[in-house]
Structures are given as structure tokens and as C-alpha cells.
Enzyme design. Sequence first.
Site, PDB file in Angstrom:
ATOM      1  N   HIS A 190      40.746  45.122  39.808  1.00 59.30           N
ATOM      2  CA  HIS A 190      41.705  44.740  39.603  1.00 59.30           C
ATOM      3  C   HIS A 190      42.768  44.856  38.578  1.00 59.30           C
ATOM      4  O   HIS A 190      41.861  45.347  37.931  1.00 59.30           O
ATOM      5  CB  HIS A 190      41.834  43.104  39.717  1.00 59.30           C
ATOM      6  CG  HIS A 190      41.734  42.469  41.173  1.00 59.30           C
ATOM      7  ND1 HIS A 190      43.171  41.777  42.311  1.00 59.30           N
ATOM      8  CD2 HIS A 190      41.138  42.292  41.419  1.00 59.30           C
ATOM      9  CE1 HIS A 190      41.946  41.425  42.764  1.00 59.30           C
ATOM     10  NE2 HIS A 190      40.738  41.542  42.864  1.00 59.30           N
ATOM     11  N   ARG A 228      53.053  43.759  45.994  1.00 62.94           N
ATOM     12  CA  ARG A 228      51.681  43.223  45.442  1.00 62.94           C
ATOM     13  C   ARG A 228      50.655  43.281  47.303  1.00 62.94           C
ATOM     14  O   ARG A 228      50.080  43.576  47.203  1.00 62.94           O
ATOM     15  CB  ARG A 228      52.207  42.530  44.653  1.00 62.94           C
ATOM     16  CG  ARG A 228      50.219  41.097  44.929  1.00 62.94           C
ATOM     17  CD  ARG A 228      50.615  40.318  44.141  1.00 62.94           C
ATOM     18  NE  ARG A 228      49.392  39.417  44.282  1.00 62.94           N
ATOM     19  CZ  ARG A 228      48.513  38.753  43.435  1.00 62.94           C
ATOM     20  NH1 ARG A 228      48.615  38.832  42.761  1.00 62.94           N
ATOM     21  NH2 ARG A 228      47.382  37.404  44.066  1.00 62.94           N
ATOM     22  N   GLU A 232      39.147  42.638  36.059  1.00 62.02           N
ATOM     23  CA  GLU A 232      40.894  42.879  35.861  1.00 62.02           C
ATOM     24  C   GLU A 232      40.552  43.924  34.616  1.00 62.02           C
ATOM     25  O   GLU A 232      40.308  43.615  33.333  1.00 62.02           O
ATOM     26  CB  GLU A 232      41.879  41.788  35.224  1.00 62.02           C
ATOM     27  CG  GLU A 232      41.261  40.146  36.183  1.00 62.02           C
ATOM     28  CD  GLU A 232      42.285  40.555  37.043  1.00 62.02           C
ATOM     29  OE1 GLU A 232      43.292  41.529  36.599  1.00 62.02           O
ATOM     30  OE2 GLU A 232      42.913  39.182  38.295  1.00 62.02           O
ATOM     31  N   HIS A 261      45.362  44.964  45.439  1.00 63.11           N
ATOM     32  CA  HIS A 261      47.149  44.622  45.103  1.00 63.11           C
ATOM     33  C   HIS A 261      47.660  45.673  45.154  1.00 63.11           C
ATOM     34  O   HIS A 261      47.243  46.183  44.037  1.00 63.11           O
ATOM     35  CB  HIS A 261      47.146  43.562  43.737  1.00 63.11           C
ATOM     36  CG  HIS A 261      46.533  42.234  44.247  1.00 63.11           C
ATOM     37  ND1 HIS A 261      45.925  41.453  43.234  1.00 63.11           N
ATOM     38  CD2 HIS A 261      46.582  41.476  45.432  1.00 63.11           C
ATOM     39  CE1 HIS A 261      46.016  40.448  43.840  1.00 63.11           C
ATOM     40  NE2 HIS A 261      46.046  39.965  45.460  1.00 63.11           N
ATOM     41  N   GLU A 292      48.778  47.476  41.359  1.00 62.80           N
ATOM     42  CA  GLU A 292      46.992  47.729  40.486  1.00 62.80           C
ATOM     43  C   GLU A 292      46.935  49.427  40.369  1.00 62.80           C
ATOM     44  O   GLU A 292      45.884  49.440  40.783  1.00 62.80           O
ATOM     45  CB  GLU A 292      46.995  46.568  40.705  1.00 62.80           C
ATOM     46  CG  GLU A 292      47.099  45.239  40.746  1.00 62.80           C
ATOM     47  CD  GLU A 292      46.241  43.891  40.301  1.00 62.80           C
ATOM     48  OE1 GLU A 292      44.645  44.269  40.951  1.00 62.80           O
ATOM     49  OE2 GLU A 292      46.473  42.955  40.592  1.00 62.80           O
TER      50      GLU A 292
END
Length: 432
Positions: free
Chosen positions: A310, A240, A384, A182, A185
Site C-alpha cells: 500500500h 480508492r 505502506e 486501493h 496508490e
Amino acid sequence: MATLLIFFVFMNLDVLLRMGHCTETRDQILSITPKTQEHVDILRNISTQYETALWQPVSPQYIKEETQVHLFVPANSSETVKDLLQRHAVTHEVLLANANELIEMQTRNDSTDPRSGSTFYERYHSLEDIYYWINRTAHDNPNRVKIILVGSSYEKRPLYALKLSFNNRTNKKAMWIDCGIHAREWVSPAFCLWFVHYSLSFYNINQDITHILDNMDVYVLPVLNPDGYKYTWTSNRMWRKNRSISKTTSCIGVDLNRNFDANWCTEGASHDPCTEIYCGTFPESEPESQAVANFLRSHKDTVQLYLTIHSYSQMLLFPYSCTLEEAENHRDLLEMAQEAAQKIRRYYRNIYRYGAGAKTIYFAPGGSDDWAYNLGIKYSFTFELQDRGRYGFLLPPSHISGACNEALLAVKTIALKVIQKTQAPTSPSPTF
């Protein structure tokens, strides 16, 4: 006198513009917690009908009562959005009052040379800088680092992975780490660079990374979505998806993490090209996802651990995200993620949630982690990274080292467990 006044105003126009009402019309990040269904509907309307970018959750369909929403509001939409919220008594908090300054700070770079010191890894880098770093790293470490061209992007940019190999043991297993699927990020590619640098610097110094690299080769893809990443540096920091062009609409891009063949385009993805979670026209319709899938298919007998990096929200997730069914080795995956989260909390005083993706956050079909798991890579995780919303996708460079050290600890914890469960080690296993 009038002439002098006009002259004074003209000479001080820049100062005047930076004062007063202009401070209210900068790009901002709002935090909003809808209390009623009416509030939910209003936020869904704002995030789809106005020029905003929904940070959390990723799609308007996941906005619900008593669940925090993070919304990027550009300066030109600020007044309209805030008036609408006020008119319907929807309270909000300004998380970041001037996102522009943060973006400017993130793109400020003093050096592109990785030999300039450790601070190189505590900054964000453009795609060109990362390509330079890839070549420089392979050149400086010819016996340990090999560049692999995995494929190319929609706009024909190369997808370069680095293979880290510290010995020539036969039948050696491997792990795969990809970053930057993405585009917005940015701390994700920063981690891939950090991990490679750490591995090369601390082999034979740190016991854990030495044991891992003695028993596993590591494939690292620093930027899976180079077109999108480039676009965040040149045009839209909040982008994104990738940059593929649709034949049916003017909307651009596919969410590459909805484009893999794992319950493709079911609940949690969209057939609408204008959404952030557009799944593409068919599984692996995008050259980026197809390239990664082809590489992993051809290495499925050696790759035992799949990691995709991510941000943001501080979570350690594992399959499944595309269904509520539990993975066959759910207990092992849960144990690994739990131990990693506990170590992060113990050493860095930071809290990470962990669990199966669909049960921990929401459905995300077509994800690379579920696809890799179904391919046969039974240890598959999505990390994440920092933070939990204070800065979100605009995590300041000063936070890179903290985020990367936490992720590094999780990678080492899980990789050591995978080696312990699947291999007869060639070197003494570290004490847990």
C-alpha cells in the site's frame, strides 16, 4: 484603440489565465492539524459535505486533536474550504499548490516496452501497459514465469498473477505479494513490477534474492483492483475503492481491504456505501477479494508469507488490524518488521514505523493481511510505502526507485527470516 485592446486580451488570454487569481484555484493538498474539538468537527464536516478527498486519515471518524490531516481540495472547492477554515481560525499549510501538474507528469509515458531500459520501472503505467508487461515478461522468461488467471473484477477485467519459479524442488514453499488493492496508490503496482524485474535480473547475482528464489516460489498480483486503477487513469485520480454498483444507492465501490472475513465490518469499517471504508454487503461480496481468497485457500499449505503493498505513510504492519489482541507469533512478526525498518534506516536514511496495525494506526477490520493470517499464513504483512505526506498518493515518478528499493529491502529481510524459521534451506543462508 478599443479594438486593439480587445485583440491583445484575446491573443494573450491563455497567459492571463495562468497568472493572477487562477493560481489560487488549482487542485491542492492541504495539511491541517486540528487543535480543538471544534476544529475536529469542522474538518469532519468539510471532508464529508464538500467535494474533497480525505487522504489521511482514511475516514473522518479518525480525525482527532493534534493529529495531522491531509486533504485533497479540488479547484472548485478551494475558495469555499479555505474561507471556512479561516472563519474558524483553523490554520493550514499547502503541501501541494498545483496537484494537476503532478498528475499530468505521472501519466506522461515515453515508452510502454519493458525492454526500453530500466527507466521503464521508474514510471507509472496504465492498466493496459501493465497487462502488456505481464504478457511480455512471461513470453521473455518462459522457464521462470507463468501467468495465472486468479479471477476477474466486477467489470470483468482479468486478475493476472505471475508465478516466479526458479527450480522444480518438491514440496517447495511460496510467498504471495499483491499490489494495487486501493486504486489511487500508484506506487504499489509500480513495486510489483519492480520486484519481478529485480528477481529476474539479479537471480544468481544478488545472494539474498537468489537464496529466497531457491527456496520459495513467488506469486505476484500487480493490480488487485483493476477497475479502480483504470478509473484513476481516466476519471478520478483520487479514487480508492473498486467500481461495483450498489443496489441501494447511487454511491459506487467497496473498499476491498475491508471486504475480507476478519472481524468483518466492525469498528473501523462502514456499512454506508458512500464512505471510503465501505465493507460491502457481506465478506468476500466482491469478485476481486473473493478471487484472492479462493486462490490463497487453495494454496494455504504452500504459501508461508503474505505481503500486501500500500501507500502512503512508511509503515511495516502486521496482524492484527481488526482487534487489539496480539497475534500468536507477535514476537516473531515484531522482530522481522523491526529488523526490516532498521535496515531501511541504515541503508536509505528513511524512517518506517512498525507494529501491529490496530495499535500502530487504527482499526481496519476485514483486511487481507488479518484474513491471510487467520487462514494459517502466519507471516503476514502490510507495507505502506513512501512518503509521509509531502506528495502522498501523488508520489512523483522520480521517487519510485527510492520507494521500491526500500520495500525490496524489507521483503528480502523478512523472506530470509521466514525461510530461516520454517525451512531446511537448499542453499547456504546469507549472513545477516
